[in-house]
Structure formats: structure tokens, C-alpha cells
Write a protein that holds these residues in place. Structure first.
Motif, PDB file in Angstrom:
ATOM      1  N   VAL A  96      10.872 -18.625 -18.255  1.00  0.00           N
ATOM      2  CA  VAL A  96       9.464 -18.816 -18.618  1.00  0.00           C
ATOM      3  C   VAL A  96       8.775 -17.457 -18.596  1.00  0.00           C
ATOM      4  O   VAL A  96       9.310 -16.477 -18.078  1.00  0.00           O
ATOM      5  N   PHE A  97       7.564 -17.403 -19.144  1.00  0.00           N
ATOM      6  CA  PHE A  97       6.805 -16.152 -19.113  1.00  0.00           C
ATOM      7  C   PHE A  97       6.387 -15.822 -17.677  1.00  0.00           C
ATOM      8  O   PHE A  97       6.110 -16.726 -16.878  1.00  0.00           O
ATOM      9  N   PRO A  98       6.322 -14.543 -17.335  1.00  0.00           N
ATOM     10  CA  PRO A  98       5.968 -14.151 -15.963  1.00  0.00           C
ATOM     11  C   PRO A  98       4.630 -14.717 -15.493  1.00  0.00           C
ATOM     12  O   PRO A  98       4.509 -15.130 -14.333  1.00  0.00           O
ATOM     13  N   ASP A  99       3.632 -14.739 -16.365  1.00  0.00           N
ATOM     14  CA  ASP A  99       2.325 -15.265 -15.964  1.00  0.00           C
ATOM     15  C   ASP A  99       2.406 -16.751 -15.627  1.00  0.00           C
ATOM     16  O   ASP A  99       1.769 -17.206 -14.669  1.00  0.00           O
ATOM     17  N   VAL A 100       3.184 -17.491 -16.394  1.00  0.00           N
ATOM     18  CA  VAL A 100       3.340 -18.927 -16.133  1.00  0.00           C
ATOM     19  C   VAL A 100       4.069 -19.145 -14.811  1.00  0.00           C
ATOM     20  O   VAL A 100       3.726 -20.039 -14.029  1.00  0.00           O
ATOM     21  N   TRP A 101       5.069 -18.314 -14.544  1.00  0.00           N
ATOM     22  CA  TRP A 101       5.804 -18.434 -13.285  1.00  0.00           C
ATOM     23  C   TRP A 101       4.884 -18.182 -12.091  1.00  0.00           C
ATOM     24  O   TRP A 101       4.897 -18.936 -11.108  1.00  0.00           O
ATOM     25  N   ILE A 102       4.093 -17.131 -12.150  1.00  0.00           N
ATOM     26  CA  ILE A 102       3.241 -16.764 -11.016  1.00  0.00           C
ATOM     27  C   ILE A 102       2.124 -17.787 -10.803  1.00  0.00           C
ATOM     28  O   ILE A 102       1.829 -18.163  -9.664  1.00  0.00           O
ATOM     29  N   SER A 103       1.543 -18.254 -11.886  1.00  0.00           N
ATOM     30  CA  SER A 103       0.371 -19.138 -11.747  1.00  0.00           C
ATOM     31  C   SER A 103       0.726 -20.590 -11.506  1.00  0.00           C
ATOM     32  O   SER A 103      -0.038 -21.316 -10.862  1.00  0.00           O
ATOM     33  N   PHE A 104       1.879 -21.046 -11.974  1.00  0.00           N
ATOM     34  CA  PHE A 104       2.185 -22.482 -11.895  1.00  0.00           C
ATOM     35  C   PHE A 104       3.467 -22.792 -11.117  1.00  0.00           C
ATOM     36  O   PHE A 104       3.456 -23.551 -10.148  1.00  0.00           O
ATOM     37  N   TYR A 105       4.582 -22.180 -11.523  1.00  0.00           N
ATOM     38  CA  TYR A 105       5.869 -22.577 -10.954  1.00  0.00           C
ATOM     39  C   TYR A 105       6.100 -22.019  -9.554  1.00  0.00           C
ATOM     40  O   TYR A 105       6.707 -22.695  -8.711  1.00  0.00           O
ATOM     41  N   ARG A 106       5.623 -20.796  -9.282  1.00  0.00           N
ATOM     42  CA  ARG A 106       5.852 -20.247  -7.946  1.00  0.00           C
ATOM     43  C   ARG A 106       5.141 -21.038  -6.858  1.00  0.00           C
ATOM     44  O   ARG A 106       5.739 -21.287  -5.797  1.00  0.00           O
ATOM     45  N   PRO A 107       3.880 -21.495  -7.024  1.00  0.00           N
ATOM     46  CA  PRO A 107       3.286 -22.359  -5.995  1.00  0.00           C
ATOM     47  C   PRO A 107       4.055 -23.658  -5.792  1.00  0.00           C
ATOM     48  O   PRO A 107       4.211 -24.120  -4.644  1.00  0.00           O
ATOM     49  N   LEU A 108       4.560 -24.247  -6.877  1.00  0.00           N
ATOM     50  CA  LEU A 108       5.366 -25.463  -6.730  1.00  0.00           C
ATOM     51  C   LEU A 108       6.650 -25.176  -5.970  1.00  0.00           C
ATOM     52  O   LEU A 108       7.096 -25.988  -5.140  1.00  0.00           O
ATOM     53  N   TRP A 109       7.245 -24.025  -6.258  1.00  0.00           N
ATOM     54  CA  TRP A 109       8.469 -23.636  -5.543  1.00  0.00           C
ATOM     55  C   TRP A 109       8.208 -23.463  -4.046  1.00  0.00           C
ATOM     56  O   TRP A 109       8.994 -23.933  -3.210  1.00  0.00           O
ATOM     57  N   LEU A 110       7.089 -22.827  -3.694  1.00  0.00           N
ATOM     58  CA  LEU A 110       6.758 -22.635  -2.285  1.00  0.00           C
ATOM     59  C   LEU A 110       6.514 -23.968  -1.581  1.00  0.00           C
ATOM     60  O   LEU A 110       6.993 -24.195  -0.463  1.00  0.00           O
ATOM     61  N   ILE A 111       5.787 -24.884  -2.229  1.00  0.00           N
ATOM     62  CA  ILE A 111       5.514 -26.190  -1.629  1.00  0.00           C
ATOM     63  C   ILE A 111       6.802 -26.971  -1.430  1.00  0.00           C
ATOM     64  O   ILE A 111       7.050 -27.556  -0.356  1.00  0.00           O
TER      65      ILE A 111
END
Length: 424
Positions: A280-295
Motif C-alpha cells: 500500500v502507499f506509505p501515507d495509507v499505511w501510516i494513517s490507517f493500517y499501522r494503528p490497526l496493526w498496533l491495536i
């Protein structure tokens, strides 16, 4: 002279302690030689090539070193059980010819010798321009170990290898009723998921002839760091354990099996959300997928920690751990101590949380840190084994005592007090 009896010659046999010291000295000398040759070989390379080459060499040999570590720790587990009242052979339903801790350590010793020797030869040959010979070293090592594991001949502990392979087959295809060795080994495999992932990547490079080259470093190649096979292999042990829980629920109808299956299913989003970073694009990863990954990682870590303490161990076991037949200073130090309780809780929680780092696909390039954390995860599993096996042994003995007490004939006083035996 006649009449004088000959004095028999007495063979001088070195003591076991002396032989052990000689072996330790030779082992240390061998280790120093490997370190010296390996370091000199690495220093011969250019600075630009050195990091890439070390990363590749590390990929081939670090899973085997971690396997050797796990075998060493398993030998320690068996040694402790042999000293205690826990009959681990009965818990695992092992035959009388099962491997002792000494034989386990012998296997670990050979693996510890062979793997660094092959790695040293790999570094030396590559640094001296013998690229084809260097590429043959990990291939030859993997081929020999695979042949030994699958050999049908009565050598190299055939019965134990057959037991191991049969259990692996039952884990992969849980078509029969699940036994304690099945889910016990499957739990250990979840701690070795990173090892299996590196083994897959090493095998992929060997099949596609990418050993001792930097072609593998292309991220989008079939064996590159963005390969879809990496998260698939990482999640495989958890899926096997998930289906085991479902099979147990089918056989027993116990709802705790479904809760246990839910625990293993929480590992799936951690792995695949992490792998999405490369797709995915880096901005999408940081804003959406990374918080889901942390949770998802926090949920999995806390759920797993709760299950270890409450279900796998049963907290009450911590008051009676390591019940040795012949108490020593070490066993007295552990028995009934409150610090053991706090150490177990604290270390298990911390190492459960670091699980996220070692298992996350987007962190795999920090290979030295991931190697250290994977080794610590094996230490956590080594600690887990003590309490899990003793808890199972306590359940077995409690069940046997209950069955014996129910099968015993009633005493004379019980018969006199039984109202049904009197006629009015």
C-alpha cells in the motif's frame, strides 16, 4: 620367574569429569577459530558489499542456530523433569526408548558444531573469490540435515525421528483426536514461526539458484523481502493450532476450546496488517493500517498472556513448582519462592509484547534485533514448558487418584452406615 604370578596390567581410564573438561576446551578453541576465520573473511570484503552479504549469510544460518538453541533448552527441560516428580514420559506417552536429556544435548552439540563450521566455510570461500563453492555450503548443509531427518534406516534415533515426523503430520492434518503431544508441539511451533519463515526464504533462494548473489535483494523478486510467502509461512503455525482447537471442540464440546481458537486467530491480523506495508502507499499505511496493526498486536499479546497464566499454567501451580526427588540448593531456592511468581508473570508479559516485533513482516530488515528477540521468545517458551507440563502431570495424577478412590470397595464403617443395607 617361575612361581611368581604376573601382575595384571591396570588400564588407566580417564575420569568422566576430565573428558568433559577436554571436550569443553576443544569446543571453545573451535569456536574461537571459527570467529577468527569468519571475521578475517568479512574484513576482506568491500564496505558496500559487506552488509548485503552478511544479511544473506545470516538468513541461511540463523534459523538453524535458533533450532539448536531450542534443542539445548529442551534438554534442560528434560533434565529438570528427570530430577523432579514430574513423569514427562507418561505425560507425552513416550516409549521406553525415548531420548534422555543427555542424548538431546548430544544432538544439540553436533548441530552447534556443524552450522557455524558451514557458515565459516561459506564466508571464507566467498571472500576468496570461490563463489560457486561458497554457494554449495548452505545447500549441502540443508540437504544433509534433511536426509538425516527423513532417513528410514535404523540410525540417528529412528524411533524419535519417526515420533517427531508423525506428530508434525498430525499437526498439519488434525484428522484424528488431538493428544497432548500434538498441541504441545504445535504451541512450540508458534514460537518458531520466524524460524520457519527464514527456512522458507532460504529454500526459495536455493531452488532458484540465488545463493551467494545479491539478486535475492530485489524486493519484488520471487524470493524477495516483499514476497507473499513470508506472511503465509508466519501465520501457518497459528492456523494449525486454530484448527486443532476446533477439532478438540468437535470431540469434547468444551467451550474453552473455542476461546483458545479465538486466541490463535488474533495472530492473523497482526501478521497480515504488517505485511500490507509493502503493498500500500506509505501515507495509507501510516494513517490507517499501522494503528490497526498496533491495536491487534496489543489484543493478541494480552490475550495470550492471560491464557498462559490462567489456562495453561493454572496460577496455583506456582506454589509447588520443581518438586525435586533429591532437593539441592538450586531447587530449594526455587521452591515456593514469591520471586519466582513475580519473575514468571513479568518476564512472560514483556516477552509476549515483544512477540509483535519479531513476527511483524515490515520489521524483518532489523535482522540482528529480530534474531535476539526470537531467541528470547524461545527462552520464554522454555520457561513456559516447565509449568505447562507440570500442570498436565498434576491433572493426570489427580484424575488417577479420583479413579482409584472410586474403584476402592467401601470400608466396613461405610457399609454399616449405609441405610440401604438395613432392613427395618
Amino acid at each position: 620367574m617361575k612361581g611368581v604370578s604376573a601382575i595384571p596390567a591396570v588400564a588407566i581410564i580417564p575420569s568422566p569429569l576430565f573428558l568433559w573438561r577436554v571436550k569443553v576446551i576443544l569446543f571453545l578453541l573451535w569456536g574461537l577459530c571459527c570467529c577468527k576465520i569468519g571475521w578475517d573473511s568479512v574484513m576482506r570484503m568491500s564496505v558496500d558489499l559487506r552488509d548485503l552479504f552478511l544479511y544473506e549469510a545470516f538468513l541461511y544460518y540463523n534459523p538453524l542456530l535458533l533450532v539448536a538453541l531450542m534443542i539445548w533448552l529442551w534438554g534442560v527441560n528434560l533434565w529438570v523433569f528427570a530430577q523432579s516428580s514430574v513423569n514427562y514420559a507418561k505425560v507425552f506417552d513416550l516409549s521406553q526408548t525415548h531420548l534422555s536429556h543427555r542424548e538431546i544435548w548430544r544432538c544439540a552439540t553436533w548441530l552447534t558444531l556443524v552450522v557455524p563450521t558451514s557458515m565459516t566455510a561459506y564466508l571464507y570461500l566467498y571472500s576468496h573469490g570461490e563463489v560457486s563453492l561458497a554457494a554449495s555450503q548452505p545447500v549441502l548443509l540443508y540437504a544433509i540435515l534433511l536426509m538425516i531427518l527423513l532417513s528410514p534406516f535404523d540410525m540417528f534415533y529412528l524411533s524419535s525421528r519417526f515420533f517427531f515426523l508423525r506428530t508434525m503430520w498430525r499437526i498439519a492434518l488434525p484428522l484424528q483426536a488431538i493428544t497432548f503431544p500434538d498441541f504441545f508441539m504445535a504451541d512450540i511451533f508458534t514460537s518458531m514461526s520466524k524460524v520457519f519463515s527464514d527456512l522458507e526464504r532460504s529454500g526459495c533462494r536455493m531452488v532458484h539458484r540465488q545463493v551467494a548473489t545479491i539478486a535475492w535483494f530485489e524486493a519484488d523478486s520471487i524470493c524477495g523481502s516483499h514476497s507473499v510467502a513470508i506472511p503465509l509461512v508466519l501465520v501457518l503455525p497459528y492456523l494449525c493450532r486454530f484448527f486443532q482447537c476446533l477439532r478438540q471442540y468437535k470431540d469434547t464440546k468444551e467451550k474453552t476450546c473455542l476461546l483458545n481458537a479465538l486466541k490463535y486467530s488474533t495472530a492473523v491480523p497482526v501478521i497480515f496488517l504488517s505485511a500490507l506495508k509493502y503493498h500500500v502507499f506509505p501515507d495509507v499505511w501510516i494513517s490507517f493500517y499501522r494503528p490497526l496493526w498496533l491495536i491487534s498486536s496489543v489484543v493478541n499479546s494480552l490475550y495470550s498472556f492471560y491464557w498462559d497464566i490462567k489456562r495453561d499454567w493454572d496460577l496455583s501451580i506456582l506454589t509447588r513448582i520443581f518438586m525435586f526427588k533429591n532437593p539441592s540448593a538450586w531447587s530449594n531456592l526455587l521452591y515456593g519462592r514469591s520471586w519466582v511468581f513475580y519473575w514468571v508473570l513479568g518476564s512472560n508479559l514483556i516477552l509476549r509484547c515483544t512477540w509483535t516485533y519479531k513476527l511483524s513482516a515490515h520489521l524483518r530488515h532489523n535482522y540482528l534485533t529480530v534474531f535476539a528477540i526470537t531467541a528470547l521468545e524461545m527462552v520464554r517458551r522454555f520457561q513456559w514448558v516447565f509449568f505447562r507440563v507440570e500442570n498436565e502431570w498434576n491433572k493426570m495424577t489427580a484424575k488417577q487418584n479420583f479413579e482409584l478412590s472410586s474403584d476402592m470397595p467401601p470400608s466396613e464403617s461405610d457399609r454399616l452406615l449405609d441405610s440401604n443395607s438395613h432392613k427395618v
